[in-house]
Write a protein that holds these residues in place. Structure first.
Motif, PDB file in Angstrom:
ATOM      1  N   UNK A 120      46.040 -22.841 -66.125  1.00  0.00           N
ATOM      2  CA  UNK A 120      46.780 -21.876 -66.937  1.00  0.00           C
ATOM      3  C   UNK A 120      46.323 -20.492 -66.517  1.00  0.00           C
ATOM      4  N   UNK A 121      47.262 -19.610 -66.213  1.00  0.00           N
ATOM      5  CA  UNK A 121      46.913 -18.259 -65.787  1.00  0.00           C
ATOM      6  C   UNK A 121      47.454 -17.262 -66.810  1.00  0.00           C
ATOM      7  N   UNK A 122      46.656 -16.986 -67.842  1.00  0.00           N
ATOM      8  CA  UNK A 122      47.086 -16.063 -68.893  1.00  0.00           C
ATOM      9  C   UNK A 122      46.342 -14.735 -68.838  1.00  0.00           C
ATOM     10  N   UNK A 123      45.441 -14.579 -67.938  1.00  0.00           N
ATOM     11  CA  UNK A 123      44.678 -13.343 -67.833  1.00  0.00           C
ATOM     12  C   UNK A 123      43.233 -13.640 -67.494  1.00  0.00           C
ATOM     13  N   UNK A 124      42.490 -12.597 -67.152  1.00  0.00           N
ATOM     14  CA  UNK A 124      41.116 -12.790 -66.704  1.00  0.00           C
ATOM     15  C   UNK A 124      40.182 -13.289 -67.796  1.00  0.00           C
ATOM     16  N   UNK A 125      40.401 -12.864 -69.017  1.00  0.00           N
ATOM     17  CA  UNK A 125      39.461 -13.222 -70.084  1.00  0.00           C
ATOM     18  C   UNK A 125      39.861 -14.491 -70.850  1.00  0.00           C
ATOM     19  N   UNK A 126      41.003 -15.065 -70.515  1.00  0.00           N
ATOM     20  CA  UNK A 126      41.486 -16.273 -71.191  1.00  0.00           C
ATOM     21  C   UNK A 126      41.001 -17.524 -70.454  1.00  0.00           C
ATOM     22  N   UNK A 127      40.959 -18.673 -71.139  1.00  0.00           N
ATOM     23  CA  UNK A 127      40.581 -19.925 -70.462  1.00  0.00           C
ATOM     24  C   UNK A 127      41.534 -20.247 -69.314  1.00  0.00           C
ATOM     25  N   UNK A 128      41.011 -20.842 -68.256  1.00  0.00           N
ATOM     26  CA  UNK A 128      41.796 -21.136 -67.052  1.00  0.00           C
ATOM     27  C   UNK A 128      42.373 -22.544 -67.040  1.00  0.00           C
ATOM     28  N   UNK A 129      41.994 -23.398 -67.973  1.00  0.00           N
ATOM     29  CA  UNK A 129      42.471 -24.779 -67.971  1.00  0.00           C
ATOM     30  C   UNK A 129      42.858 -25.202 -69.383  1.00  0.00           C
ATOM     31  N   UNK A 130      43.801 -26.131 -69.439  1.00  0.00           N
ATOM     32  CA  UNK A 130      44.239 -26.694 -70.715  1.00  0.00           C
ATOM     33  C   UNK A 130      44.077 -28.206 -70.640  1.00  0.00           C
ATOM     34  N   UNK A 131      43.499 -28.794 -71.678  1.00  0.00           N
ATOM     35  CA  UNK A 131      43.267 -30.239 -71.724  1.00  0.00           C
ATOM     36  C   UNK A 131      44.588 -30.962 -71.992  1.00  0.00           C
ATOM     37  N   UNK A 132      44.863 -32.004 -71.185  1.00  0.00           N
ATOM     38  CA  UNK A 132      46.105 -32.776 -71.292  1.00  0.00           C
ATOM     39  C   UNK A 132      45.812 -34.258 -71.129  1.00  0.00           C
ATOM     40  N   UNK A 133      46.852 -35.054 -71.229  1.00  0.00           N
ATOM     41  CA  UNK A 133      46.791 -36.490 -70.982  1.00  0.00           C
ATOM     42  C   UNK A 133      47.697 -36.812 -69.808  1.00  0.00           C
ATOM     43  N   UNK A 134      47.193 -37.604 -68.862  1.00  0.00           N
ATOM     44  CA  UNK A 134      47.979 -37.994 -67.691  1.00  0.00           C
ATOM     45  C   UNK A 134      49.047 -39.004 -68.107  1.00  0.00           C
ATOM     46  N   UNK A 135      50.320 -38.719 -67.760  1.00  0.00           N
ATOM     47  CA  UNK A 135      51.437 -39.578 -68.153  1.00  0.00           C
ATOM     48  C   UNK A 135      52.194 -40.192 -66.990  1.00  0.00           C
ATOM     49  N   UNK A 136      51.971 -39.727 -65.775  1.00  0.00           N
ATOM     50  CA  UNK A 136      52.684 -40.320 -64.655  1.00  0.00           C
ATOM     51  C   UNK A 136      52.872 -39.347 -63.519  1.00  0.00           C
ATOM     52  N   UNK A 137      53.810 -39.684 -62.659  1.00  0.00           N
ATOM     53  CA  UNK A 137      54.063 -38.927 -61.443  1.00  0.00           C
ATOM     54  C   UNK A 137      55.451 -38.330 -61.499  1.00  0.00           C
ATOM     55  N   UNK A 138      55.596 -37.109 -61.045  1.00  0.00           N
ATOM     56  CA  UNK A 138      56.868 -36.416 -61.037  1.00  0.00           C
ATOM     57  C   UNK A 138      57.662 -36.812 -59.789  1.00  0.00           C
ATOM     58  N   UNK A 139      58.935 -37.113 -59.943  1.00  0.00           N
ATOM     59  CA  UNK A 139      59.780 -37.511 -58.816  1.00  0.00           C
ATOM     60  C   UNK A 139      60.084 -36.322 -57.918  1.00  0.00           C
ATOM     61  N   UNK A 140      59.943 -36.528 -56.611  1.00  0.00           N
ATOM     62  CA  UNK A 140      60.346 -35.532 -55.645  1.00  0.00           C
ATOM     63  C   UNK A 140      59.373 -34.399 -55.395  1.00  0.00           C
TER      64      UNK A 140
END
Length: 87
Positions: free
Chosen positions: A61-81
Protein backbone atom coordinates in the motif's frame (compact mmCIF):
# COMPACT_ATOMS: atom_id res chain seq x y z
CA UNK A 1 -12.10 -28.35 3.67
CA UNK A 2 -13.22 -24.96 4.99
CA UNK A 3 -15.29 -26.36 7.83
CA UNK A 4 -12.17 -26.67 10.01
CA UNK A 5 -10.84 -23.20 9.24
CA UNK A 6 -11.68 -19.78 10.54
CA UNK A 7 -12.61 -18.49 7.07
CA UNK A 8 -16.25 -17.49 6.49
CA UNK A 9 -18.52 -19.48 4.17
CA UNK A 10 -18.38 -16.72 1.56
CA UNK A 11 -14.95 -18.06 0.54
CA UNK A 12 -16.18 -21.56 -0.38
CA UNK A 13 -16.56 -20.56 -4.05
CA UNK A 14 -12.95 -19.33 -4.02
CA UNK A 15 -11.84 -22.67 -2.56
CA UNK A 16 -13.60 -24.55 -5.38
CA UNK A 17 -11.97 -22.28 -7.98
CA UNK A 18 -8.49 -22.89 -6.60
CA UNK A 19 -9.14 -26.65 -6.40
CA UNK A 20 -10.09 -26.68 -10.10
CA UNK A 21 -7.01 -24.61 -10.92
CA UNK A 22 -4.75 -27.08 -9.11
CA UNK A 23 -6.33 -30.06 -10.90
CA UNK A 24 -5.80 -28.34 -14.25
CA UNK A 25 -2.10 -27.67 -13.63
CA UNK A 26 -1.39 -31.15 -12.23
CA UNK A 27 0.50 -33.64 -14.40
CA UNK A 28 -1.54 -36.47 -15.87
CA UNK A 29 -0.27 -40.02 -16.36
CA UNK A 30 -2.42 -40.44 -19.48
CA UNK A 31 -0.36 -37.80 -21.31
CA UNK A 32 3.10 -38.92 -20.13
CA UNK A 33 3.12 -36.91 -16.87
CA UNK A 34 2.60 -33.60 -18.65
CA UNK A 35 0.05 -30.93 -17.84
CA UNK A 36 -2.74 -29.83 -20.16
CA UNK A 37 -1.09 -26.40 -20.45
CA UNK A 38 2.20 -28.01 -21.44
CA UNK A 39 0.51 -30.12 -24.10
CA UNK A 40 -1.38 -27.10 -25.47
CA UNK A 41 1.31 -24.40 -25.45
CA UNK A 42 4.54 -26.33 -25.07
CA UNK A 43 5.60 -24.26 -22.05
CA UNK A 44 6.11 -25.75 -18.60
CA UNK A 45 4.18 -24.69 -15.49
CA UNK A 46 6.01 -22.64 -12.85
CA UNK A 47 5.05 -24.28 -9.55
CA UNK A 48 7.02 -21.79 -7.42
CA UNK A 49 4.06 -19.37 -7.45
CA UNK A 50 1.75 -21.75 -5.56
CA UNK A 51 0.54 -20.70 -2.11
CA UNK A 52 -1.64 -22.31 0.55
CA UNK A 53 -5.30 -21.29 0.31
CA UNK A 54 -6.37 -19.08 3.21
CA UNK A 55 -2.85 -18.28 4.37
CA UNK A 56 -1.77 -14.89 5.65
CA UNK A 57 -0.60 -12.51 2.91
CA UNK A 58 0.43 -8.88 2.71
CA UNK A 59 -0.24 -6.39 -0.06
CA UNK A 60 1.77 -3.26 -0.79
CA UNK A 61 0.00 0.00 0.00
CA UNK A 62 1.49 3.35 -1.00
CA UNK A 63 -0.34 6.05 0.96
CA UNK A 64 2.62 8.22 1.89
CA UNK A 65 5.95 8.12 3.67
CA UNK A 66 4.61 8.07 7.21
CA UNK A 67 1.81 5.54 6.60
CA UNK A 68 2.16 1.73 6.86
CA UNK A 69 3.47 0.11 3.66
CA UNK A 70 1.59 -3.20 3.91
CA UNK A 71 -1.94 -4.37 4.58
CA UNK A 72 -2.74 -7.79 6.09
CA UNK A 73 -4.91 -9.98 3.81
CA UNK A 74 -5.95 -13.57 3.21
CA UNK A 75 -4.77 -15.46 0.12
CA UNK A 76 -7.79 -16.49 -2.01
CA UNK A 77 -6.34 -17.66 -5.31
CA UNK A 78 -4.73 -16.68 -8.56
CA UNK A 79 -5.82 -13.94 -10.94
CA UNK A 80 -6.48 -15.03 -14.55
CA UNK A 81 -4.22 -13.57 -17.21
CA UNK A 82 -1.84 -11.68 -14.89
CA UNK A 83 0.99 -12.48 -12.51
CA UNK A 84 -0.93 -11.69 -9.38
CA UNK A 85 -2.78 -13.16 -6.46
CA UNK A 86 -6.36 -12.66 -5.30
CA UNK A 87 -6.27 -11.34 -1.73
Amino acid sequence: MLSNTSLPKQFWAEAINIACYLVNISPSTTINCKTLEEMWSGSRINYSILCVFGCLAYTHVNKGKSEPRAKKCTFLGYQDGVKGYRL
